[in-house]
Enzyme design. Structure first.
Site, mmCIF file in Angstrom:
data_model
loop_
_atom_site.group_PDB
_atom_site.id
_atom_site.type_symbol
_atom_site.label_atom_id
_atom_site.label_comp_id
_atom_site.label_asym_id
_atom_site.label_seq_id
_atom_site.Cartn_x
_atom_site.Cartn_y
_atom_site.Cartn_z
ATOM 1 N N ALA A 28 0.832 -1.041 0.050
ATOM 2 C CA ALA A 28 -0.102 0.192 0.077
ATOM 3 C C ALA A 28 1.048 1.149 -0.003
ATOM 4 O O ALA A 28 2.032 1.236 0.568
ATOM 5 C CB ALA A 28 -0.994 -0.166 1.078
ATOM 6 N N LYS A 29 0.423 2.380 -0.534
ATOM 7 C CA LYS A 29 1.223 3.357 -0.448
ATOM 8 C C LYS A 29 0.505 4.353 0.519
ATOM 9 O O LYS A 29 -0.520 4.840 0.844
ATOM 10 C CB LYS A 29 0.967 4.174 -1.686
ATOM 11 C CG LYS A 29 1.760 5.775 -1.827
ATOM 12 C CD LYS A 29 1.497 6.218 -3.168
ATOM 13 C CE LYS A 29 2.310 7.719 -3.294
ATOM 14 N NZ LYS A 29 2.169 8.496 -2.233
#
Length: 354
Positions: A28-29
């Site tokens: 995930a960012k």
């Protein structure tokens, strides 16, 4: 401090792509403060993306990292603050305060967490030339029993899982997905990874502009949306234009230019107290220092379509919006918050655990 990788370290970066690429390592960012953590026994240092220290702004995190990380290590990750199950970037920015008493008060009421996603050194060994898959395995072992507020970032090599994360995690305030080649070495300050971010469009009122630092051309457009009470709220800027286009915009906007700001909906922009009840273009403050924040007021009669990734607390664009086109077919009054698509809420505890 005497580690095989010493500060300052400029973190490895990512370049934007439209789709999640296949056959990679996916995470995930996170939408927080990027940080390189250096620990050498009792010494802990937090380095920012620019190489400057963040250590004094997160005393509670320094203490937690000293208790939970291996005795000698360098880790790449993100400092985040979680509020009501979502990431809260505004709470992070409040930490960058000159008064130590204020920082410590916020450390007690809104403590930060650290999400680790890469390992640059362990014990006496630098890992920057080690492939990502091997670095990840070492990171997982190093943080196998770690407890909050330190977390190991979830990762997968399954593209379908990454696509599901892309859709679901936005509801917890995350920013998209990062894809990394499996054999990637750690390359400081290079865009060697890939980021896939959400993009939506909105019709906004262009109500002013700031001049470019190079001269009398447009630096950024000031964007607004009408709230439920019919008040035009400042929601962000659009700033990425070629120099030729910046000059053209000055001419295009001249018919809407107002002689002064007194009749403008954002007339009170320079009064810091006014910002407590309305969203206005940024006023001079201790953060801006001597930076020129003056702007050219425009009659709020022009509509533009812009692209954005997501909203911060539902009231402003989290990042700079990207200009797409003028919308002469739309009226300014139709540019309201109601048009914005909001992601379905997703509890961050489902990602990081309790």
């Amino acid at each position: 401090m005497d580690l095989p990788v010493m500060p300052p370290v400029k973190p490895m970066l990512a370049k934007s792509v439209a789709k999640i690429p296949p056959h990679m390592h996916y995470e995930a960012k996170w939408d927080g403060f990027r940080a390189i953590v250096f620990r050498d026994g009792p010494e802990v240092e937090l380095g920012s993306r620019t190489g400057k220290t963040l250590t004094r702004y997160f005393p509670e995190l320094v203490e937690s990292l000293a208790e939970r990380l291996p005795q000698r290590c360098v880790m790449d990750g993100e400092i985040v603050i979680v509020r009501e199950g979502r990431l809260d970037f505004d709470a992070l920015t409040e930490r960058i305060h000159p008064a130590d008493s204020r920082v410590r008060t916020l450390a007690g009421t809104q403590p930060a967490s650290f999400v680790a996603f890469d390992l640059l050194a362990l014990d006496d060994e630098s890992l920057t030339d080690v492939p990502l898959t091997d670095r990840r395995a070492l990171l997982e072992r190093a943080l196998a029993d770690v407890t909050a507020p330190v977390h190991l970032a979830p990762a997968t090599t399954d593209r379908e899982v990454a696509e599901r994360w892309f859709e679901q995690y936005e509801g917890a305030g995350l920013d998209g997905v990062i894809a990394k080649p499996l054999d990637l070495r750690y390359r400081q300050d290079e865009r060697a990874m890939f980021k896939i971010k959400h993009e939506r469009t909105a019709d906004v009122v262009v109500a002013g502009y700031r001049l470019h630092k190079s001269g009398p051309v447009v630096g950024s457009l000031l964007l607004g949306l009408y709230d439920d009470g019919g008040i035009l709220q400042h929601v962000g800027v659009s700033a990425a234009f070629p120099m030729k286009r910046r000059a053209e915009l000055v001419t295009e906007l001249e018919p809407s230019r107002m002689p002064d700001v007194r009749e403008h909906p954002w007339a009170a922009w320079a009064d810091e107290a006014a910002h407590e009840t309305a969203r206005l273009p940024g006023a001079p403050s201790r953060w801006s220092g001597k930076k020129d924040l003056s702007w050219v007021p425009l009659q709020p009669d022009r509509v533009a379509e812009v692209a954005y990734d997501h909203m911060e607390n539902g009231v402003r664009f989290r990042h700079t919006a990207r200009f797409r086109r003028w919308r002469p077919d739309r009226t300014p009054e139709s540019c309201t918050y109601a048009q914005l698509e909001e992601p379905v809420n997703y509890d961050l505890a489902e990602i990081l655990g309790p």
